[in-house]
Design a protein around this motif. Structure first.
Motif, PDB file in Angstrom:
ATOM      1  N   VAL A   1      42.954 -68.859 -34.079  1.00 15.53           N
ATOM      2  CA  VAL A   1      44.056 -68.614 -35.010  1.00 15.53           C
ATOM      3  C   VAL A   1      43.466 -68.109 -36.327  1.00 15.53           C
ATOM      4  O   VAL A   1      42.497 -68.681 -36.835  1.00 15.53           O
ATOM      5  CB  VAL A   1      44.889 -69.884 -35.270  1.00 15.53           C
ATOM      6  CG1 VAL A   1      46.004 -69.603 -36.286  1.00 15.53           C
ATOM      7  CG2 VAL A   1      45.476 -70.420 -33.969  1.00 15.53           C
ATOM      8  N   MET A   2      44.048 -67.055 -36.869  1.00 21.16           N
ATOM      9  CA  MET A   2      43.637 -66.541 -38.170  1.00 21.16           C
ATOM     10  C   MET A   2      44.799 -66.683 -39.141  1.00 21.16           C
ATOM     11  O   MET A   2      45.914 -66.245 -38.867  1.00 21.16           O
ATOM     12  CB  MET A   2      43.236 -65.072 -38.083  1.00 21.16           C
ATOM     13  CG  MET A   2      42.708 -64.505 -39.409  1.00 21.16           C
ATOM     14  SD  MET A   2      42.497 -62.712 -39.386  1.00 21.16           S
ATOM     15  CE  MET A   2      44.221 -62.213 -39.562  1.00 21.16           C
TER      16      MET A   2
ATOM     17  N   PRO B   1      50.375 -66.693 -39.331  1.00 25.04           N
ATOM     18  CA  PRO B   1      49.099 -66.749 -38.606  1.00 25.04           C
ATOM     19  C   PRO B   1      49.081 -65.791 -37.418  1.00 25.04           C
ATOM     20  O   PRO B   1      50.091 -65.595 -36.739  1.00 25.04           O
ATOM     21  CB  PRO B   1      49.024 -68.208 -38.146  1.00 25.04           C
ATOM     22  CG  PRO B   1      49.862 -68.954 -39.132  1.00 25.04           C
ATOM     23  CD  PRO B   1      50.994 -68.030 -39.480  1.00 25.04           C
ATOM     24  N   VAL B   2      47.920 -65.196 -37.191  1.00 28.31           N
ATOM     25  CA  VAL B   2      47.701 -64.347 -36.018  1.00 28.31           C
ATOM     26  C   VAL B   2      47.061 -65.223 -34.954  1.00 28.31           C
ATOM     27  O   VAL B   2      46.005 -65.829 -35.187  1.00 28.31           O
ATOM     28  CB  VAL B   2      46.786 -63.153 -36.352  1.00 28.31           C
ATOM     29  CG1 VAL B   2      46.574 -62.289 -35.107  1.00 28.31           C
ATOM     30  CG2 VAL B   2      47.378 -62.324 -37.484  1.00 28.31           C
TER      31      VAL B   2
ATOM     32  N   HIS C   1      44.424 -60.629 -30.167  1.00 29.81           N
ATOM     33  CA  HIS C   1      45.276 -60.137 -31.255  1.00 29.81           C
ATOM     34  C   HIS C   1      44.511 -60.104 -32.583  1.00 29.81           C
ATOM     35  O   HIS C   1      44.661 -59.170 -33.370  1.00 29.81           O
ATOM     36  CB  HIS C   1      46.519 -61.021 -31.394  1.00 29.81           C
ATOM     37  CG  HIS C   1      47.483 -60.862 -30.265  1.00 29.81           C
ATOM     38  ND1 HIS C   1      48.252 -61.914 -29.789  1.00 29.81           N
ATOM     39  CD2 HIS C   1      47.803 -59.797 -29.504  1.00 29.81           C
ATOM     40  CE1 HIS C   1      49.011 -61.488 -28.796  1.00 29.81           C
ATOM     41  NE2 HIS C   1      48.748 -60.207 -28.600  1.00 29.81           N
ATOM     42  N   ILE C   2      43.686 -61.120 -32.813  1.00 26.79           N
ATOM     43  CA  ILE C   2      42.892 -61.146 -34.045  1.00 26.79           C
ATOM     44  C   ILE C   2      41.906 -59.984 -34.053  1.00 26.79           C
ATOM     45  O   ILE C   2      41.731 -59.304 -35.070  1.00 26.79           O
ATOM     46  CB  ILE C   2      42.143 -62.484 -34.178  1.00 26.79           C
ATOM     47  CG1 ILE C   2      43.131 -63.640 -34.332  1.00 26.79           C
ATOM     48  CG2 ILE C   2      41.176 -62.456 -35.374  1.00 26.79           C
ATOM     49  CD1 ILE C   2      42.498 -65.009 -34.250  1.00 26.79           C
TER      50      ILE C   2
ATOM     51  N   THR D   1      36.948 -70.400 -33.678  1.00 30.62           N
ATOM     52  CA  THR D   1      38.235 -70.966 -33.283  1.00 30.62           C
ATOM     53  C   THR D   1      39.292 -70.818 -34.372  1.00 30.62           C
ATOM     54  O   THR D   1      40.480 -70.719 -34.076  1.00 30.62           O
ATOM     55  CB  THR D   1      38.085 -72.456 -32.941  1.00 30.62           C
ATOM     56  OG1 THR D   1      37.507 -73.140 -34.065  1.00 30.62           O
ATOM     57  CG2 THR D   1      37.195 -72.644 -31.719  1.00 30.62           C
ATOM     58  N   ARG D   2      38.858 -70.846 -35.636  1.00 27.19           N
ATOM     59  CA  ARG D   2      39.781 -70.668 -36.757  1.00 27.19           C
ATOM     60  C   ARG D   2      39.134 -69.742 -37.793  1.00 27.19           C
ATOM     61  O   ARG D   2      37.938 -69.821 -38.046  1.00 27.19           O
ATOM     62  CB  ARG D   2      40.111 -72.010 -37.434  1.00 27.19           C
ATOM     63  CG  ARG D   2      40.939 -72.960 -36.596  1.00 27.19           C
ATOM     64  CD  ARG D   2      42.334 -72.428 -36.318  1.00 27.19           C
ATOM     65  NE  ARG D   2      43.055 -72.038 -37.504  1.00 27.19           N
ATOM     66  CZ  ARG D   2      43.932 -72.812 -38.136  1.00 27.19           C
ATOM     67  NH1 ARG D   2      44.180 -74.028 -37.697  1.00 27.19           N
ATOM     68  NH2 ARG D   2      44.576 -72.369 -39.204  1.00 27.19           N
ATOM     69  N   ILE D   3      39.958 -68.870 -38.354  1.00 34.34           N
ATOM     70  CA  ILE D   3      39.516 -68.026 -39.458  1.00 34.34           C
ATOM     71  C   ILE D   3      40.558 -68.154 -40.563  1.00 34.34           C
ATOM     72  O   ILE D   3      41.749 -67.980 -40.322  1.00 34.34           O
ATOM     73  CB  ILE D   3      39.379 -66.548 -39.041  1.00 34.34           C
ATOM     74  CG1 ILE D   3      38.462 -66.401 -37.829  1.00 34.34           C
ATOM     75  CG2 ILE D   3      38.842 -65.712 -40.210  1.00 34.34           C
ATOM     76  CD1 ILE D   3      38.375 -64.973 -37.293  1.00 34.34           C
ATOM     77  N   TRP D   4      40.087 -68.486 -41.762  1.00 33.25           N
ATOM     78  CA  TRP D   4      40.971 -68.572 -42.928  1.00 33.25           C
ATOM     79  C   TRP D   4      40.572 -67.473 -43.899  1.00 33.25           C
ATOM     80  O   TRP D   4      39.423 -67.448 -44.368  1.00 33.25           O
ATOM     81  CB  TRP D   4      40.848 -69.933 -43.598  1.00 33.25           C
ATOM     82  CG  TRP D   4      41.294 -71.065 -42.708  1.00 33.25           C
ATOM     83  CD1 TRP D   4      42.572 -71.499 -42.490  1.00 33.25           C
ATOM     84  CD2 TRP D   4      40.454 -71.944 -41.934  1.00 33.25           C
ATOM     85  NE1 TRP D   4      42.587 -72.567 -41.641  1.00 33.25           N
ATOM     86  CE2 TRP D   4      41.301 -72.867 -41.275  1.00 33.25           C
ATOM     87  CE3 TRP D   4      39.078 -72.028 -41.743  1.00 33.25           C
ATOM     88  CZ2 TRP D   4      40.804 -73.860 -40.437  1.00 33.25           C
ATOM     89  CZ3 TRP D   4      38.583 -73.012 -40.914  1.00 33.25           C
ATOM     90  CH2 TRP D   4      39.445 -73.918 -40.274  1.00 33.25           C
TER      91      TRP D   4
END
Length: 304
Positions: free
Chosen positions: A215-216, A230-231, A236-237, A286-289
């Protein structure tokens, strides 16, 4: 004797600022709000008659209690403010000033240099803190991060020590459920691979380094263009990142410490326009902020 006591008290009060800034930043998620809370605590201290100040056995404990109560009040109103925020709201990431040319300024004048960079300021950790109730956050941060006792915390949140223990325990379960620890070296390798794939515009490589359920989340604050929601999904990211690369010629990516962990900084013409924090598991992101709100990037341009 009274003059000596007053002098000792003044020195102790001044020496508490670093600790107070660190506490307030972890409680509020932005340096500006943390500074305001600490300044308000000091204003209340100096507004007291001198005789009352000299009667306080531990100025540090008094200032911590007042700062904690101010932060609790700010947290209570923050949810309503953030509901009006354009897009997703993310905490303000702290830079490692030592990594920047001209960084590491005078500690007496630069509050950013007062922030101790450790696992309690990573974006992953701060985002979990955002999911807590104000009382949970205060109890957990003060006890688990700063090792204050529950009787001390009770005086801040206005509950019994037993209730504060339960608040911290509930918060701790949230942290354990949301976060799986990853080594700094492993995260740095993931970040490096993301950088290389993005610079090469290699969508296959990007998909390979992103978890399928990644999730981004991006924060532009309505001041710059970015996705408002969120993407979800590695594919998709990756598509979004390649599209950005196509539209952003001249963008320079730097591997830097972002909020105490390996991350990426994007600069255009020497000005930082994006800061990205990561969480990783099993050699994949796993996560991008992604923080793009310029109000949260003032510390990120070298010499800024």
């Amino acid at each position: 004797m009274a003059g000596a006591t007053a002098e000792w008290g003044a020195a102790e009060v001044a020496g508490e600022r670093r600790q107070l800034i660190n506490i307030a930043y972890r409680l509020l998620g932005t340096l500006a709000e943390a500074e305001d809370a600490v300044q308000e605590a000091y204003a209340r201290w100096y507004a007291r008659p001198r005789s009352q100040r000299e009667a306080i056995v531990s100025p540090g404990a008094w200032l911590t209690t007042v700062t904690g109560r101010i932060c609790l009040d700010v947290l209570g109103s923050a949810r309503a403010r953030r509901e009006r925020y354009v897009g997703a709201w993310l905490p303000e990431p702290m830079p490692d000033r030592g990594e920047w040319a001209g960084g590491g300024g005078d500690d007496a004048v630069d509050p950013a240099d007062r922030i101790t960079l450790d696992e309690s300021v990573t974006m992953a950790f701060l985002v979990v803190l955002e999911s807590m109730t104000p009382a949970e956050r205060v109890a957990f941060v003060l006890h688990d991060v700063f090792r204050y006792s529950f009787p001390e915390i009770a005086g801040i949140v206005g509950r019994t020590p037993g209730a504060c223990r339960e608040l911290a325990s509930s918060a701790r379960r949230r942290v354990r459920a949301e976060r799986a620890p990853v080594s700094t070296a492993a995260q740095a390798e993931v970040v490096r691979h993301v950088k290389e794939a993005w610079e090469a515009k290699d969508i296959t490589a990007l998909v390979g380094i992103l978890d399928p359920d990644a999730v981004m989340t991006a924060d532009g604050g309505g001041l710059v263009g970015t996705v408002l929601r969120p993407v979800e999904g590695g594919a998709h990211i990756a598509q979004y990142m390649i599209a950005i690369a196509d539209r952003a010629p001249g963008l320079r990516l730097l591997e830097r410490t972002v909020a105490g962990a390996p991350g990426l900084v994007a600069q255009h013409a020497g000005v930082t326009v994006t800061v990205a924090a990561f969480d990783a598991s099993d050699d994949r992101a796993t996560r991008i902020w992604v923080v793009r709100n310029p109000e949260k990037l003032r510390l990120w341009t070298p010499g800024g």
